[in-house]
Enzyme design. Structure first.
Site: not given
Ligand code: NOJ
Length: 515
Positions: A205, A264
């Site tokens: 993440d 990500e």
């Molecule tokens: C990316 C995640 O996909 C999202 O859902 C989340 O709110 C943020 N990161 C913060 O962790």
């Protein structure tokens, strides 16, 4: 050597909305386990579980209070172990989310930091700073810099003693200080904890956010911070993050089996993204460019070309994503109603004809649209309140799945789900589409079965009409009509998103041809 993740189809499960095993209105691990036969039949290779860790759920689990346990809402560690065993028995790999940029404010480390003095080792695990502009009582009234939260408002909140702490997301998600070796040690240990339990990989993440520029300098005027940052800044895509991934790679490589991690990383260009998948870093990075691309031939072609060029430069596999839990569902993004669904079906056939790894988001195989009319008082996305109730947020793509034609939550569970489903979702349910020729579910099943048999290896563009793309992928030919008029096509159809009419591919349709 061919690795499973080189051409895997990975299905994202959003645990709270997939299947509710205990009838409390919230999806859970037991619910997921009960649907493994469905996932096998769908034909995916792996599941990726969004966070199920102990959490107050201020950001639907992306606010983790204990990185080594399961939230009681979703089950416990033995449910997790059973799920992994059942998935592996069905030949499905299991990827879990890891959230290293921040913890929940309820994490014991942050609670200890709040209780400790400014300048203490406890505070040094996060970014605590004095503010500026002191009032007559000596308390600062302005945060240390001008950074904004991705969810709206400023990225700093004041602790009771007057110091400020950084949170790029909600105020209940304080950012870790990755300059602190203890944070490195902690996450190395967390990775090992889940690897020891048998996971096949991690989805990282906010992989681009962990390291902040020294001194936390102001962003200054004119920087438009998008949802997850597509511009380099003092807090996104700072070069120091790569050292972290090099050490993680060593941990992953030290385990038997074929473990992987996918970043990500919302960064400004495919070239910057490629840095995350250099040979000694992570295995994949999501390519989000289709997720945001318009449905037109030029956009698709340039996204595909850019991705293939980029990954080739670092010898990593391409990745493709049309939907996830952060973006409006693609049926709605492409026009809603029949037009949106037609285009979504064409888009997925296009994506599944491409070489590399594909990420699907639960419910897209049912052609679910974004739910636009949720009652405001039920919205849970922190974006809603942090934007001063101007941004509706992401709840509309997180509505519980419909499994059956009827029932209190269309088979999601015994009770109504945590968010209400539209009244016509019984007709979109798995039960309503199962075995029905031409249904979106059957289109996905057929496409995944064909893709598994004929694994795409390349993209060779072929001459095509205006507003049309045509390419050969080493196994079959894919033709996509992005235009408004039918396009004549020839060849033996393997699969199509819509019936051909008098030898022509309708507007907003795609087809695969043998040979
Ligand atoms: C990316 C995640 O996909 C999202 O859902 C989340 O709110 C943020 N990161 C913060 O962790």
């Amino acid at each position: 050597m061919r690795h499973w993740w080189h051409d895997a189809v990975i299905y994202q499960i959003y645990p709270r909305s997939f299947a509710d095993g205990n009838g409390d209105g919230m999806g859970d691990l037991a619910g997921i386990k009960s649907r493994i036969p469905y996932l096998s039949r769908l034909g995916v290779d792996a599941i990726w579980l969004s966070p199920f860790y102990t959490s107050p759920q201020n950001d639907a689990g992306y606010d983790v209070a204990d990185f080594r346990d399961v939230d009681p809402r979703f089950g416990d560690l033995s449910d997790f172990d059973e799920l992994v065993t059942a998935a592996h028995a069905a030949d499905l790999k299991v990827v879990v989310d890891i959230v290293p940029n921040h913890s929940s404010s309820e994490h014991p480390w942050f609670q200890a930091a709040l209780a400790a003095e400014p300048g203490s080792p406890e505070r040094a695990l996060y970014h605590f700073r004095d503010g500026v502009a002191v009032d007559e009582d000596g308390v600062t009234t302005e945060p240390p810099n001008d950074w904004r939260s991705v969810f709206g408002g400023r990225a700093w909140t004041q602790a009771p003693d007057g110091q400020w702490y950084l949170h790029l997301f909600d105020s209940t998600q304080p950012d870790f200080n990755w300059d602190n070796p203890k944070v490195h040690e902690e996450f190395a240990d967390i990775l090992r904890f889940w690897l020891d339990r048998g996971v096949d990989g991690f989805r990282v993440d906010v992989a681009h956010g962990l390291v902040k520029e020294p001194g936390l300098p102001d962003v200054g005027e004119g920087l438009d911070i998008e949802m997850l940052g597509t511009t380099r800044s003092p807090f996104f895509d700072v070069d120091g993050v790569h050292e972290i991934y090099r050490s993680w790679r060593q941990i992953l490589d030290s385990y038997p089996g074929d473990r992987m991690a996918v970043a990500e990383a919302w960064v400004e260009s495919p070239q910057r993204r490629a840095n995350y998948v250099r040979g000694d870093e992570l295995h994949q990075a999501f390519n989000f460019d289709l997720l945001v691309a318009d449905f037109d031939a030029e956009s698709y072609r340039s996204v595909i070309d850019a991705e293939l060029t980029t990954v080739t430069s670092v010898d990593a596999p391409p990745t493709w994503v049309l939907s996830n839990h952060d973006r409006p569902r693609y049926v709605t993004r492409y026009g809603d109603g029949k037009k949106g669904l037609d285009r979504a079906r064409a888009a997925v056939l296009t994506m599944l004809a491409l070489p590399g790894s594909v990420y699907l988001y639960q419910g897209e195989e049912l052609g679910l649209p974004e739910v636009l009319d949720l009652p405001d008082h039920l919205r849970e996305d922190p974006t809603w309140h942090r934007s001063g109730f101007t941004e509706k947020g992401r709840d509309g793509c997180r509505v519980p799945l419909p499994w059956k034609r009827s029932g209190p939550s269309f088979g999601f569970g015994e009770a109504a789900g945590w968010l209400p489903q539209p009244s016509d979702w019984g007709e979109k349910s798995v039960e309503a589409q199962d075995g029905v020729e031409g249904s979106t579910l059957e289109l996905y099943r057929s496409a995944l079965a064909l893709r598994r048999r004929d694994v795409p290896t390349k993209v060779a563009w072929l001459p095509s009409e205006a507003d049309t793309l045509s390419f050969h992928n080493g196994c079959f030919r894919c033709v996509v009509n992005f235009g408004s008029q039918p396009v004549p096509v020839d060849g033996d159809v393997l699969l199509s998103s819509a019936d051909l009419i008098d030898g022509a591919l309708p507007s907003g349709a795609a087809a695969w041809f043998s040979g």
